[in-house]
Write a protein that holds these residues in place. Sequence first.
Motif: not given
Length: 531
Positions: A285-294, A300-304, A326-328
């Motif tokens: 679960l954390n492997g899949i979720a971490s990929k989407h978090i990254e 967000l880095h590109e658009t903000t 904290t966000a992760r």
Amino acid sequence: MMRARFLTREINCSCLLSRLQRRVRSTTACPVEHNKTKNAHNELQHALPTKDIPGPKALPLLGNWFRFIPYIGEYGKYDMAMTLRMLHNRYGDIVKLDSVMNHRACIFLFSSELCEKMYRVEGVWPMRIGMESLHYYRINREQIYDKQYGLATSQGKVWHDFRSKVNPHMMQPRAIKAHVTQIGDISNEFVEKMRALRDPTTLELPNNFRNELYKWALESICSIALDCRLGCLKSNLAADSEPQIMINCVHDIFDLAYRLDLLPSLWKIYNTRNLKKFFRVLDTLNGIASKHIEQAKAKLHETTSDDTNLHDRSILEKLLRLDKQTARVMALDMLTAGVDTTGNVAGATLYYIANNPEKQEKLREEVMFLLPDKTSPITHKVLNQTRYTKACLKESLRLFPIFIGNLRTMQTDVCIGGYRIPAGFDVLACHSLITRDPTQFPRPQEYIPERWLRGNTEFPSAKEAHPFAYMPFGFGPRSCIGRRFAEMELETLLLTVIRNFLIEWHHGPLKSESLLVNRLVSPMRFKLIDL
């Protein structure tokens, strides 16, 4: 010279006044605190010993584990809710269960007054040493958590510091505003999927519709936590797709945590088969979720580019600007906690609405007023006007709470119910039973949303219940941090479904099981009639 003496006299008067004010404060405020301390000390002095609390006593060498052997033990045949009901019926409003193998002794509270006392003595930084297996996993995955273990398992200052960071972005009423449109779009897509899933002859949903509710829940929480869409609502989603794997992992996590933390287990002594599986499932679960978090972080880095309208930005974006770790961790927690919980409550709510046609019609009146057309958008303003919808959800949570109760671990010796409870003891406020107590909620088995409405005189009012009887999201500093988002998701789905369908149920009473999370067992075969 005269002016100097006058100033000196004025300064002396000011100092005297200041001393008098301090003295007044010390003679008014201090006795209150002193009396509280004195009363607590007196309570403890006269309290009965812990061993006198009623409950099944542990046998020498055997303890209590034999009572929980699956299918054989006295309590091994039942789920958690039934076990608690049996303990309450046999031993009363306060029950002690001596240690079961590797688990600490626990005290169960079955009255609102006792629950209130538990919360009043919980301290500034309440402790909740539950789900020890999850904490064990997190401290063994430092590459993921980096000593920030999230809100579920952290304690003391570590917990307080983490909660203080995320509270302003999760608990304020305006926190949901940036996500209402996303959740509305997801609900509209889900309604179209419901329409497509119906049997063309019977108009009923398939037996596996419960899994579709989990897909809706995962898609919703992903849009909030990661500000992206996973694609859970696509037709014919493969069994080995990432969304379905995530859903299966969440189910397994709660099932395994129940076996490890509540049932007799030796995982603290050696790596049992269930513990190994628990680690594998969490890693997946954390492997899949971490990929989407990254991916979300990169997007967000590109658009903000600036800080304007920060309040309208997503949870992930707000937390990333604050602290990346904290966000992760918060995103991982939200994805883990936001599937089984809202998915099951959504199914139960639809069941109660379908099974009470007169309540459904009253709800539809409100929905039609707020959403004149099927295409009318659900906005933040609309959600602020939903009186009966909110009452329906509250009544659903009374009959089908997310959890069996709220746990606290005592940090000092306290007196509850006339008994001494030493520091380190776990105490569980069993609200899931209290909300069905007829002395708190008359006609407790009936679905009566009106009891939650102000000005209601026709039905029993929830105002008559003890303030600590109904606690579906907990109480105090350790209350559920995702409450506002869960309520927003559930209200939006209910509004959308009722605006599109007349919903019926023809399959007997709702069946569920109570583990760590209350879970539906009945096939969710609702009949949907287009409006």
